[in-house]
Design a protein around this motif. Sequence first.
Motif, PDB file in Angstrom:
ATOM      1  N   THR A 148      30.353  59.774 -21.754  1.00 40.33           N
ATOM      2  CA  THR A 148      29.333  60.693 -21.267  1.00 40.33           C
ATOM      3  C   THR A 148      28.619  61.318 -22.462  1.00 40.33           C
ATOM      4  N   VAL A 149      27.294  61.230 -22.443  1.00 38.43           N
ATOM      5  CA  VAL A 149      26.468  61.818 -23.498  1.00 38.43           C
ATOM      6  C   VAL A 149      25.478  62.775 -22.843  1.00 38.43           C
ATOM      7  N   LYS A 150      25.698  64.072 -23.050  1.00 35.36           N
ATOM      8  CA  LYS A 150      24.822  65.099 -22.471  1.00 35.36           C
ATOM      9  C   LYS A 150      24.618  64.872 -20.967  1.00 35.36           C
TER      10      LYS A 150
ATOM     11  N   ARG B 175      24.975  62.352 -19.182  1.00 39.90           N
ATOM     12  CA  ARG B 175      24.547  61.030 -18.763  1.00 39.90           C
ATOM     13  C   ARG B 175      25.664  60.039 -19.073  1.00 39.90           C
TER      14      ARG B 175
ATOM     15  N   VAL C 181      26.939  56.636 -20.234  1.00 46.90           N
ATOM     16  CA  VAL C 181      26.466  55.533 -21.060  1.00 46.90           C
ATOM     17  C   VAL C 181      27.578  54.487 -21.149  1.00 46.90           C
TER      18      VAL C 181
ATOM     19  N   VAL D   4      22.751  53.105 -18.535  1.00 47.64           N
ATOM     20  CA  VAL D   4      22.590  54.555 -18.527  1.00 47.64           C
ATOM     21  C   VAL D   4      22.489  55.020 -17.082  1.00 47.64           C
TER      22      VAL D   4
ATOM     23  N   PHE E 128      25.502  55.298 -32.777  1.00 47.57           N
ATOM     24  CA  PHE E 128      24.454  55.525 -31.787  1.00 47.57           C
ATOM     25  C   PHE E 128      24.059  54.229 -31.110  1.00 47.57           C
TER      26      PHE E 128
ATOM     27  N   ARG F  54      20.625  52.797 -28.498  1.00 46.19           N
ATOM     28  CA  ARG F  54      19.341  53.091 -27.874  1.00 46.19           C
ATOM     29  C   ARG F  54      19.185  52.217 -26.638  1.00 46.19           C
ATOM     30  N   ASP F  55      18.556  52.759 -25.613  1.00 47.06           N
ATOM     31  CA  ASP F  55      18.207  51.931 -24.477  1.00 47.06           C
ATOM     32  C   ASP F  55      16.827  51.319 -24.706  1.00 47.06           C
TER      33      ASP F  55
ATOM     34  N   ASN G  95      15.326  55.695 -25.858  1.00 46.49           N
ATOM     35  CA  ASN G  95      16.125  56.917 -25.843  1.00 46.49           C
ATOM     36  C   ASN G  95      17.361  56.718 -26.722  1.00 46.49           C
TER      37      ASN G  95
ATOM     38  N   TYR H 173      21.198  57.765 -27.977  1.00 42.26           N
ATOM     39  CA  TYR H 173      22.443  58.373 -27.498  1.00 42.26           C
ATOM     40  C   TYR H 173      23.448  58.375 -28.646  1.00 42.26           C
TER      41      TYR H 173
END
Length: 337
Positions: free
Chosen positions: A218-220, A222, A224, A245, A312, A314-315, A319, A321
């Motif tokens: 979970t990232v903020k 959301r 993932v 996501v 990290f 990215r989608d 974005n 993460y």
Amino acid sequence: MKIGGEITQSVDLCVGWGRLNPNALGWSRRPLVRANLKDHFLRKKKWNYWAVANRNCLFSVTVCNLDYLGTVFAYFLDFNSKDFVEESVTTPFGKGCSLPQTPYESLSFESKKMRVRFEADHEKVIISTTVPYTRLGRIDAQIKVYWADHESLTVVVPWSWRRFQLTTKCVGLPAEGTLLVGNRIYEFNVSDSFATLDFGRGVWKYITSWNWSSFSTTVKDRVVGVNLGGKWTDGTGTNENAVFVDGKLHKLNSDVVFEYDKKDLFKPWHIYTKSSDEIELEFQPFFERIARSNFVLISSEMHQMIGKFKGFVRDTDRNLYIIEDAIGWAEDHEARW
């Protein structure tokens, strides 16, 4: 051969005498490719692999049919105590390991040593597993996984018209239920427990190797989920790399590089996208699961390293993460099969 784009309608994997259907070349957000495997005497590979994890433990169960044998195995790891147990059953010529054409169909296996059932429909799957005797005591699992609102990555990887693999990966699925291991009870809740599906159907080359890595976190607020693969897709024009996501699939075009020390798999791994900036991860293992088999002409050696990811991802919407201490795995596998 020409690799297609996104598949949006149901299609058969095979045509004629077990040849790869050109219309199946591509990828989809749902399991739209039916694994109607036929012919290829003693060469077909089929499996349904499930893993469910939270911050305390990992539980996994697989039903696999390799044509010349079937194998069913379940394993458990307590992240805190490092208590680990794995039990397996092998049957000749896949006896009792009948596997369906799509993930949305149920399957079951039963023997004196182990009972497994995946009761599936388009809304959910209920994973039921009983292993009466292990060195940690009896194992009983009743876990419900929800996938109705979750996309998956289904992709066909072609080596030739006669050698190919259909895979469906689904990562970050919410799960709830109970796992009993001896006198210990582990609870899975949808708020912090995630399931991973690896559905495979294909006709593999005799000598193969692969890397596979997956984690959910979970990232903020959301969810993932990440699925990354390497080696086995090299040179095919496609891959199984994806970021999920909140249940939405972001298919990554770039191949992924796995850098690690084969002589010391506990050293940190570096995993990153080869031609983009979408994946940049360090993986630090804390446990090694080894699965070996050797039947002279047929052999397999798999090192599944379980540990924590940071870095990290990215989608495809760009974005970013930040990943911190996400529990998952990365594996190194060599097989003659």
